[in-house]
Scaffold this active site. Sequence first.
Site, PDB file in Angstrom:
ATOM      1  N   THR A 127       0.813  -1.216   0.000  1.00  0.00           N
ATOM      2  CA  THR A 127       0.000   0.000   0.000  1.00  0.00           C
ATOM      3  C   THR A 127       0.847   1.268   0.000  1.00  0.00           C
ATOM      4  O   THR A 127       1.718   1.444   0.852  1.00  0.00           O
ATOM      5  CB  THR A 127      -0.892   0.004   1.257  1.00  0.00           C
ATOM      6  OG1 THR A 127      -1.621  -1.223   1.284  1.00  0.00           O
ATOM      7  CG2 THR A 127      -1.848   1.176   1.255  1.00  0.00           C
ATOM      8  N   GLU A 128       0.579   2.153  -0.969  1.00  0.00           N
ATOM      9  CA  GLU A 128       1.243   3.464  -1.059  1.00  0.00           C
ATOM     10  C   GLU A 128       2.767   3.347  -1.108  1.00  0.00           C
ATOM     11  O   GLU A 128       3.485   4.250  -0.681  1.00  0.00           O
ATOM     12  CB  GLU A 128       0.829   4.363   0.117  1.00  0.00           C
ATOM     13  CG  GLU A 128      -0.682   4.535   0.301  1.00  0.00           C
ATOM     14  CD  GLU A 128      -1.331   5.384  -0.787  1.00  0.00           C
ATOM     15  OE1 GLU A 128      -0.591   6.023  -1.562  1.00  0.00           O
ATOM     16  OE2 GLU A 128      -2.563   5.384  -0.878  1.00  0.00           O
ATOM     17  N   LEU A 129       3.231   2.228  -1.644  1.00  0.00           N
ATOM     18  CA  LEU A 129       4.667   1.930  -1.701  1.00  0.00           C
ATOM     19  C   LEU A 129       5.352   2.044  -0.330  1.00  0.00           C
ATOM     20  O   LEU A 129       6.514   2.452  -0.238  1.00  0.00           O
ATOM     21  CB  LEU A 129       5.393   2.809  -2.734  1.00  0.00           C
ATOM     22  CG  LEU A 129       4.942   2.688  -4.192  1.00  0.00           C
ATOM     23  CD1 LEU A 129       6.002   3.276  -5.125  1.00  0.00           C
ATOM     24  CD2 LEU A 129       4.643   1.261  -4.607  1.00  0.00           C
ATOM     25  N   TRP A 134       5.491   6.536  -1.097  1.00  0.00           N
ATOM     26  CA  TRP A 134       5.549   7.456  -2.243  1.00  0.00           C
ATOM     27  C   TRP A 134       4.771   8.732  -1.980  1.00  0.00           C
ATOM     28  O   TRP A 134       4.546   9.511  -2.898  1.00  0.00           O
ATOM     29  CB  TRP A 134       5.119   6.766  -3.537  1.00  0.00           C
ATOM     30  CG  TRP A 134       3.661   6.450  -3.751  1.00  0.00           C
ATOM     31  CD1 TRP A 134       2.624   6.646  -2.885  1.00  0.00           C
ATOM     32  CD2 TRP A 134       3.072   5.900  -4.943  1.00  0.00           C
ATOM     33  NE1 TRP A 134       1.433   6.234  -3.446  1.00  0.00           N
ATOM     34  CE2 TRP A 134       1.678   5.778  -4.730  1.00  0.00           C
ATOM     35  CE3 TRP A 134       3.568   5.485  -6.184  1.00  0.00           C
ATOM     36  CZ2 TRP A 134       0.792   5.261  -5.674  1.00  0.00           C
ATOM     37  CZ3 TRP A 134       2.676   4.977  -7.126  1.00  0.00           C
ATOM     38  CH2 TRP A 134       1.319   4.869  -6.876  1.00  0.00           C
TER      39      TRP A 134
END
Lengths: 464, 391
Positions: free
Chosen positions: B144-146, B297
Amino acid sequence: MRIFMLGWEFPPFISGGLGTACYGLTKALNQLGHEVIFVLPQVVHGTESTHVLLKTPTQSQMSIASFAACEQLGYRAFQDPDMKNVELRSIPSGLSPYARPDMYEATTTTPGELHTVIDPVTGQLVQIPQANAADAPTSVINASKPAAQSSGHYGGDMFAEVHRYARIAMQMAIGEQFDVIHAHDWMTYPAGLAVAAISGKPLVVHVHSTEFDRSGEHVNQRIYDLERQGMQGATRIIPVSYLTRNLILRHYGASPEKIDVVYNAVEFNGENGPMPPPPSAIKRDEKIVLFLGRITMQKGPEYFLAAAKKVLDYVPNVRFIMAGSGDLIRSSIEMAAAMGIGHKVLFTGFLRGDDVARVFKMADLYVMPSVSEPFGIAPLEALANDTPVLISKQSGVSEIITHALKVDFWDIDEMANKIIAVLRHPPLQATLREHGNFEVRQLTWRDSAQGCVDVYEKMIASRR
Amino acid sequence: MASVCFYFQVHQPFRLRRYSVFDTSHHYFDDQKNGDICRKVANKCYLPANQCIYDLIKLHEGRFKVSYALTGVVLDQFAAYCPEVMDSFKRLAGTGCVEFIAETYYHSLSFLYSTTEFVEQVGMQQAKIAELFGGYKSTTFRNTELIYNNEVAKAAHDMGFKAIIAEGADHLLGYRSPNFVYRPPNSPIKVLLKNFRLSDDIAFRFGNRGWAEWPLTAEKFAGWVNQVNGNGYTVNLFMDYETFGEHQWSYTGIFDFLYHLPGEVMRHPDNDFKTPGEVAAAHEAVGAYDAHHLISWADTERDLSAWLGNAMQSNALQEAYNLEKDIKKMGDAELLSDWRKLLTSDHYYYMCTKYFADGDVHKYFNPYESPYDSYINFMNVLDNISSRAKK
């Protein structure tokens, strides 16, 4: 720049936001190096004590001749030792910032204490009843003894008094040097217009509140007329928020080009003393939700109480404090009793000075459910005292404070929902407090005063 | 030789309805709003973008390739609100030029709070992908979300993935380029790093008229890709799929840009397109990408502060994961599904107070008036779910 300012109240006699704003702005103008002749109505008290000093000719930059002229006209000159560039002139008058003309009729049968003053225009002795909300009892946390009715009383027609005040201010202005005139709220607008007429200097009217805010649909036509004349006659208008600006455009027919919004601020002294112990009436495990302000229609006390009832059905160990005085205090007490929450609501009467800071610090949440609030300085004071705030969306302050809970004043369920959330979830309270306190530090009277100076300069430039 | 590696994130949360402390209903989600948003984004982005990608694959006869990470919750919403989007993804899958990347079904922060839940959610998403796309099995993982560190990489390796996607953070790369394949110091999995400059040129700056490079043409962008030649072998362009048509509206020319980019890139004979799995298979790691601390990220900080930046967020997350044992004990599938939908990271992102006063990108994605409102609403729902778990 030298400003002839028609203002209200100086410490320690501050009874509300208007006085706070006048004081904050004047102090900051002084710091910015501007000179202010600050004119205010003041009831003459026999033994009043204030840190503002009675000025004598030797302490003053005023000439002995003009000082004598002062005396002869019947007003008094003062100087605040902290404000070297500010000359205070008090005109003996019963005008007070939150008085209503209808109160006069309601109270003529029981006149208040009378003060004898010299009418500087006629030179005759006149009697003015004591009238100042700040004179209300200030005892702390006493539910059984609500503050006495403390609205203004006038020994005559209030409008006549407003015009008498204007005449004195005008006479006072003769022979004075100044660049602009700055008048705060409707009672000083006639004075502002009169001084502008004889001096030829530009006038800015500062709108802290309008008749529509104070009276909702029941507008007093004569007050409205004075407000309208002031706004129409002024060179520029300073409302305290866009909410008020829009109201001025809608109801007063003022041109949008001559309006500049200047927000209020809060004095942040950086002192965050230890948490004061709660008064004995409040148990230590009880949470405290605070209402602080005049208990009048404008401030929405009934919405606060209705929300309190819903909160108490859900979270029992909460105490609701209502600090302030006003014409709805009796009906508020009755309403709390009728809802069966009388024992959970404390009425403190009007608080000032340290008591205000103390009650803010005690509270877990400050609620301002105002029906129509041009600005609302109290939430800034709450935040400066590390107390999170829940404010109505119908307030100017909600335009500049983002780290606050906001609610429509009429949405009792949502108000209760948010109050309960703060009481039940300490991380919410902590986050609001931390960010809110940081945010409020960025609002300074210096910036507000600079905003006023920008308006002064615009007025002067447009006259050249 | 430079490959362009596209990976698109496709996700929509189940947004909560307005839920007061006085509510007692077990219905927590705003079906109307979720349906509206899903259909709106489908029309502005998913459908036209999928059509464009499909046309490009046909036009370039299989030499244009892309990859997607589809969350379970967005697939559930396609099924409920716009099944035609699902069909268009199935058609893309049929080309053989599309890789589907594994992630948590609920787009959750579960890796940080519960390994059990994390593994279960990845398993659920993989089962869903297999079900929809003919038994497809992902070889690449993205969290999730890098959100990434060495431990996330190791966990992905332990689950059998060959590659993992991460942000190419400057402070970890130092002088090194993101255009190579790396590995974590603790396991042999390949790490593909987002080239955030070139990715953000498309995702954030494309329509910005104040940007010095505006207007960005396919030709200009292909020129930047060519500069990588000899100085790396993959340009990893990782972004939200909603970039096309939703974040960058159609009138900015973003679809024209997308349509012309493959041709411009492949005009240089050394360039091609690869999926993350192909990049990982084609190249050995050149060195270690050592992430002790969690990165992501998000925002300029590339850290977790968008989800865990204040006391409300950490409290809400902690309280939500505290219910895991009780809820799983109940054996109530609906309760479990409701609870898991609350684990979606977006709910915590809405509570972010960072930049709130500045009114930036966080506000754009936020269905609430303030982070405080979102916390209050979330906690009211969580409270009701918690009462169901204790019956």
